[in-house]
Design a protein around this motif. Structure first.
Motif, PDB file in Angstrom:
ATOM      1  N   LYS A  52       0.693   7.288  -7.777  1.00 56.77           N
ATOM      2  CA  LYS A  52       1.480   6.063  -7.850  1.00 56.77           C
ATOM      3  C   LYS A  52       0.906   5.027  -8.815  1.00 56.77           C
ATOM      4  O   LYS A  52       1.619   4.103  -9.214  1.00 56.77           O
ATOM      5  N   ALA A  53      -0.372   5.170  -9.186  1.00 60.73           N
ATOM      6  CA  ALA A  53      -0.986   4.171 -10.059  1.00 60.73           C
ATOM      7  C   ALA A  53      -2.103   4.800 -10.867  1.00 60.73           C
ATOM      8  O   ALA A  53      -2.723   5.782 -10.449  1.00 60.73           O
ATOM      9  N   VAL A  54      -2.347   4.208 -12.040  1.00 55.82           N
ATOM     10  CA  VAL A  54      -3.455   4.626 -12.893  1.00 55.82           C
ATOM     11  C   VAL A  54      -4.264   3.387 -13.239  1.00 55.82           C
ATOM     12  O   VAL A  54      -3.715   2.385 -13.724  1.00 55.82           O
ATOM     13  N   LEU A  55      -5.572   3.449 -12.987  1.00 52.32           N
ATOM     14  CA  LEU A  55      -6.490   2.362 -13.302  1.00 52.32           C
ATOM     15  C   LEU A  55      -7.305   2.759 -14.515  1.00 52.32           C
ATOM     16  O   LEU A  55      -8.010   3.763 -14.484  1.00 52.32           O
ATOM     17  N   GLY A 103       7.406   5.426 -13.509  1.00 54.16           N
ATOM     18  CA  GLY A 103       7.358   4.450 -12.426  1.00 54.16           C
ATOM     19  C   GLY A 103       5.969   4.177 -11.898  1.00 54.16           C
ATOM     20  O   GLY A 103       5.811   3.572 -10.830  1.00 54.16           O
ATOM     21  N   LEU A 104       4.938   4.605 -12.636  1.00 51.07           N
ATOM     22  CA  LEU A 104       3.567   4.390 -12.203  1.00 51.07           C
ATOM     23  C   LEU A 104       3.139   2.941 -12.456  1.00 51.07           C
ATOM     24  O   LEU A 104       3.514   2.332 -13.460  1.00 51.07           O
ATOM     25  N   LYS A 105       2.351   2.401 -11.557  1.00 51.49           N
ATOM     26  CA  LYS A 105       1.706   1.115 -11.776  1.00 51.49           C
ATOM     27  C   LYS A 105       0.469   1.340 -12.644  1.00 51.49           C
ATOM     28  O   LYS A 105      -0.300   2.274 -12.409  1.00 51.49           O
ATOM     29  N   GLY A 163      -1.465  -2.491  -3.690  1.00 50.08           N
ATOM     30  CA  GLY A 163      -0.980  -1.982  -2.420  1.00 50.08           C
ATOM     31  C   GLY A 163      -0.849  -0.470  -2.396  1.00 50.08           C
ATOM     32  O   GLY A 163       0.169   0.072  -1.958  1.00 50.08           O
ATOM     33  N   ILE A 164      -1.894   0.220  -2.866  1.00 54.00           N
ATOM     34  CA  ILE A 164      -1.879   1.676  -2.916  1.00 54.00           C
ATOM     35  C   ILE A 164      -3.123   2.238  -2.241  1.00 54.00           C
ATOM     36  O   ILE A 164      -4.104   1.531  -2.034  1.00 54.00           O
ATOM     37  N   LYS A 165      -3.054   3.525  -1.926  1.00 57.04           N
ATOM     38  CA  LYS A 165      -4.169   4.218  -1.295  1.00 57.04           C
ATOM     39  C   LYS A 165      -5.007   4.932  -2.361  1.00 57.04           C
ATOM     40  O   LYS A 165      -4.498   5.278  -3.422  1.00 57.04           O
ATOM     41  N   PRO A 166      -6.288   5.189  -2.071  1.00 56.46           N
ATOM     42  CA  PRO A 166      -7.134   5.892  -3.045  1.00 56.46           C
ATOM     43  C   PRO A 166      -6.553   7.225  -3.508  1.00 56.46           C
ATOM     44  O   PRO A 166      -6.595   7.549  -4.698  1.00 56.46           O
ATOM     45  N   GLY A 167      -6.011   8.017  -2.592  1.00 55.15           N
ATOM     46  CA  GLY A 167      -5.481   9.324  -2.946  1.00 55.15           C
ATOM     47  C   GLY A 167      -4.240   9.278  -3.816  1.00 55.15           C
ATOM     48  O   GLY A 167      -3.818  10.306  -4.352  1.00 55.15           O
ATOM     49  N   GLY A 184     -12.714   7.997  -3.035  1.00 53.06           N
ATOM     50  CA  GLY A 184     -11.613   8.920  -2.799  1.00 53.06           C
ATOM     51  C   GLY A 184     -10.505   8.847  -3.821  1.00 53.06           C
ATOM     52  O   GLY A 184      -9.412   9.405  -3.602  1.00 53.06           O
ATOM     53  N   LEU A 185     -10.747   8.172  -4.962  1.00 56.59           N
ATOM     54  CA  LEU A 185      -9.752   8.117  -6.014  1.00 56.59           C
ATOM     55  C   LEU A 185      -9.838   9.365  -6.882  1.00 56.59           C
ATOM     56  O   LEU A 185     -10.903   9.962  -7.022  1.00 56.59           O
TER      57      LEU A 185
END
Length: 242
Positions: free
Chosen positions: A21-24, A127-129, A181-185, A205-206
């Motif tokens: 859901k997201a990429v840092l 749609g990724l954050k 507002g996302i989880k590590p996985g 856990g990312l």
């Protein structure tokens, strides 16, 4: 962590990327070549000193080495001061000029790695954050992202002066997870440093993608220290299933 398989080009690939859901992203040496820009800034400083002192030209690595000592921060002007003082080149005015040259040239010489914008466009299309987590302070990070035309791609910026820490402290990662507002996985971390990006992210856990193309200080790698290896920035599209 989901089962991994190997894709045709040798990149280890997630078999089920649908939960992402997201990429840092780390910033320096992940999105653009920051070391090359710093070396050019050092070159311009030495050129200025040479003109003022009638001195012979020196290699930029000579000044750049002062930023690597760990005596001060990687961006601290005191590194320039030490260089000038140890060579009996210091004057207050010359030092101010050198600091101004450093900031100007460092910013002007930033260049994106190939296919960064195109890849970010496609990730946004999924749609990724997208977020940046950096050890630069917020003002420097905003200036760099603006210079390379990336500022509007990101939903969040986490900088050192926002958390009061630097990686590998987990604060940057935790801040981003809570803010988005996302989880590590559900999150992938992309960075060029094993110790500062991959190791702390995996402990939380990312998922992790090692930007090997930007690692200018290799030697930290082990077989189990990251989930994916990126030989180019656009390899991210393999992980995302595009």
């Amino acid at each position: 962590m989901e089962e991994l398989e190997t894709s045709r080009n040798g990149i280890r690939k997630n078999t089920d990327p649908g939960d992402l859901k997201a990429v840092l992203f780390d910033m320096d040496n992940t999105l653009f070549d920051f070391v090359a820009a710093k070396l050019e800034a050092c070159r311009e400083i030495l050129s200025y000193i040479g003109r003022e002192k009638g001195d012979i030209a020196r290699e930029p690595s000579e000044l750049f080495g002062y930023f690597l000592r760990g005596t001060y921060g990687f961006e601290d002007y005191e590194n320039i001061r030490d260089y000038m003082q140890e060579r009996n080149l210091f004057t207050a005015q010359g030092y101010r000029e050198c600091c101004e040259i450093y900031e100007r040239e460092k910013l002007q010489n930033l260049e994106l790695y190939p296919a960064v914008m195109d890849t970010l466009d496609k990730l946004k299309g999924l749609g990724l954050k997208l977020a940046v987590i950096t050890d630069a302070d917020r003002n420097h990070a905003l200036a760099r992202l603006t210079k390379v035309g990336l500022l509007n791609y990101f939903d969040l910026l986490v900088a050192a002066d926002m958390t009061g820490t630097q990686k590998p402290d987990p604060a940057h990662f935790l801040f981003a997870l809570e803010a988005i507002g996302i989880k590590p996985g559900e999150t992938l971390v992309v960075g060029d440093s094993i110790k500062r990006d991959m190791a702390p992210a995996r402990k939380l856990g990312l998922k992790t993608a090692y930007a090997s193309y930007g690692d200018w200080r290799p030697g930290e790698e082990t077989d189990q220290c990251f989930d994916f290896r990126l030989n180019t920035f656009s390899d991210l599209l393999e992980i995302s299933g595009l």
